[in-house]
Enzyme design. Structure first.
Site, PDB file in Angstrom:
ATOM      1  N   TRP A 192       0.831  -1.205   0.000  1.00  0.00           N
ATOM      2  CA  TRP A 192       0.000   0.000   0.000  1.00  0.00           C
ATOM      3  C   TRP A 192       0.864   1.254   0.000  1.00  0.00           C
ATOM      4  CZ3 TRP A 192      -1.871   3.026   4.655  1.00  0.00           C
ATOM      5  CH2 TRP A 192      -2.796   4.002   4.272  1.00  0.00           C
ATOM      6  N   TYR A 201      -4.814  -0.954  -4.877  1.00  0.00           N
ATOM      7  CA  TYR A 201      -3.540  -0.277  -4.701  1.00  0.00           C
ATOM      8  C   TYR A 201      -2.988   0.151  -6.052  1.00  0.00           C
ATOM      9  CZ  TYR A 201      -3.486  -2.165   0.102  1.00  0.00           C
ATOM     10  OH  TYR A 201      -3.793  -2.482   1.402  1.00  0.00           O
ATOM     11  N   SER A 246     -11.489  -7.206   6.071  1.00  0.00           N
ATOM     12  CA  SER A 246     -10.638  -6.068   6.412  1.00  0.00           C
ATOM     13  C   SER A 246     -11.517  -4.898   6.815  1.00  0.00           C
ATOM     14  CB  SER A 246      -9.745  -5.667   5.237  1.00  0.00           C
ATOM     15  OG  SER A 246      -8.913  -4.570   5.585  1.00  0.00           O
ATOM     16  N   SER A 283      -0.804  -0.612   9.026  1.00  0.00           N
ATOM     17  CA  SER A 283      -0.407   0.697   9.577  1.00  0.00           C
ATOM     18  C   SER A 283       0.153   0.593  10.989  1.00  0.00           C
ATOM     19  CB  SER A 283      -1.594   1.670   9.565  1.00  0.00           C
ATOM     20  OG  SER A 283      -1.151   3.006   9.704  1.00  0.00           O
ATOM     21  N   PRO A 284       1.088  -0.322  11.235  1.00  0.00           N
ATOM     22  CA  PRO A 284       1.662  -0.438  12.586  1.00  0.00           C
ATOM     23  C   PRO A 284       2.476   0.778  12.991  1.00  0.00           C
ATOM     24  CG  PRO A 284       2.936  -1.737  11.017  1.00  0.00           C
ATOM     25  CD  PRO A 284       1.710  -1.262  10.286  1.00  0.00           C
ATOM     26  N   LEU A 285       2.861   1.621  12.033  1.00  0.00           N
ATOM     27  CA  LEU A 285       3.618   2.830  12.343  1.00  0.00           C
ATOM     28  C   LEU A 285       2.755   4.087  12.203  1.00  0.00           C
ATOM     29  CD1 LEU A 285       7.026   2.017  10.584  1.00  0.00           C
ATOM     30  CD2 LEU A 285       6.364   1.667  12.975  1.00  0.00           C
ATOM     31  N   LYS A 326       9.646  10.846  12.648  1.00  0.00           N
ATOM     32  CA  LYS A 326      10.218  11.690  11.590  1.00  0.00           C
ATOM     33  C   LYS A 326       9.386  12.935  11.289  1.00  0.00           C
ATOM     34  CE  LYS A 326       8.261   9.003   7.732  1.00  0.00           C
ATOM     35  NZ  LYS A 326       8.626   8.100   6.612  1.00  0.00           N
ATOM     36  N   GLN A 356      14.936   0.453   4.419  1.00  0.00           N
ATOM     37  CA  GLN A 356      13.777   0.469   5.313  1.00  0.00           C
ATOM     38  C   GLN A 356      13.292  -0.941   5.612  1.00  0.00           C
ATOM     39  OE1 GLN A 356      11.015   3.073   3.265  1.00  0.00           O
ATOM     40  NE2 GLN A 356      11.456   4.748   4.675  1.00  0.00           N
TER      41      GLN A 356
END
Length: 321
Positions: free
Chosen positions: A21, A54, A155, A211-213, A221, A293
């Site tokens: 994504w 996507y 989902s 979206s764990p971050l 950042k 990353q």
């Protein structure tokens, strides 16, 4: 790498996985996709997530070409996609639906773009209140019986919708959904920890969280604004900017920095490791626009053992939980 069962199915997925994504096509071309997928595979990742919507289908095309370039045997990895939004414009029966006509066209289109005969898991990218649940469950059963997928999941469904699908499947002897794909991170916990707790207890429902971050917010950042090369600066993702520039949230996130520094890891690695600790999580889907990353994200595996009860409590306290 740890591998967990996907719900009560026998399918085992890597605790950290790679999704496409935002990144594939927008930031990642074919050459870079090969390198990123390869780096994830080197770290033990066997679960790769995609979706019809996507990049309007281009993400599936890129991922499919990358796997062919890598030459991995098909049995060695788990490939998933998601259906609902459609990619053919505002056409009746082909957008924002899970009716049988759309699903049968959509699964064939995804497989063609992926260059594959089947996906291991096909997800409903959202629920569809305009299509009877019986029609949805029966259609996914047919997709599985036609060997176009091995399992199906949901989902961003509600727990009640999942329970309805499972009840209908049990009543007719059809294939039940085995996993959800919910947003879950240090800032967004309610659905996984509260709403789906009973579903997991009753049915062993899996969850491959996204979206764990928090779209990069948990990396730290965005403390000094939105960097030009970040997700928040991408065209079409302006809707993220208010959240990514919310100073109250940024200040809360910054309270995690001393914890990550003491554990000798990045804030991103701390957040990814934290997400794996919940027993309801089957896999944590990561995203990356650079090989570096990918490598940094999967280094979070070394952080997981450091998160004992005391550290987990300290994290909650820092965020005001």
């Amino acid at each position: 790498m740890e591998y967990r069962r996907l719900g009560r199915s026998g399918l085992k997925v890597s605790i950290l996985s790679l999704g496409s994504w935002v990144t594939f096509d927008t930031q990642v071309d074919d050459e870079l996709a090969v390198k990123c997928i390869g780096a994830a595979g080197d770290a033990g990742c066997n679960f790769f997530d995609n979706a019809e919507a996507y990049a309007g289908g281009k993400s599936e095309e890129i991922m499919g070409r990358a796997f062919r370039e890598l030459g991995w045997p098909r049995w060695s990895y788990v490939l998933t996609t998601k259906l609902f939004w459609g990619i053919h414009g505002d056409v009746p029966n082909m957008r924002n639906t899970l009716n049988r006509k759309y699903l049968m066209h959509a699964i064939d289109g995804s497989l063609e773009r992926l260059g594959d005969d089947f996906v291991d898991v096909v997800y409903c990218h959202r629920c569809d209140p305009d299509t009877p649940m019986e029609e949805i469950v029966q259609t996914f059963t047919e997709i599985i019986e036609h060997k176009k997928a091995h399992y199906w999941g949901t989902s961003e469904w509600t727990a009640d919708e999942v329970r309805s699908a499972i009840d209908i499947a049990d009543r007719h002897g059809w294939h039940k959904p085995v996993t959800e794909q919910s947003q879950y991170n240090l800032l967004e916990r309610r659905k996984v920890e509260k709403e789906f707790a009973r579903i997991t207890d009753d049915f062993g429902y899996g969850n491959t969280i996204w979206s764990p971050l928090a779209s990069g917010l948990l990396t730290g950042k965005y403390a000094d604004g939105i960097p030009e090369d970040s997700r928040g600066a991408l065209e079409g993702y302006e809707w993220l900017q208010d959240r990514l520039s919310d100073q109250d949230v940024i200040e809360r996130v910054e309270r995690l920095r001393p914890i990550s520094e003491r554990l000798d890891c990045s804030m991103a690695q701390l957040s990814l490791a934290w997400a794996t600790k919940h027993p309801m999580v089957s896999s944590v889907i990561t995203g990356a626009s650079k090989v570096e990353q990918v490598e940094q994200n999967f280094a979070a595996l070394d952080v997981i053992p450091k998160l004992d009860d005391d550290v987990m409590g300290e994290i909650d306290e820092a965020l005001g939980r």
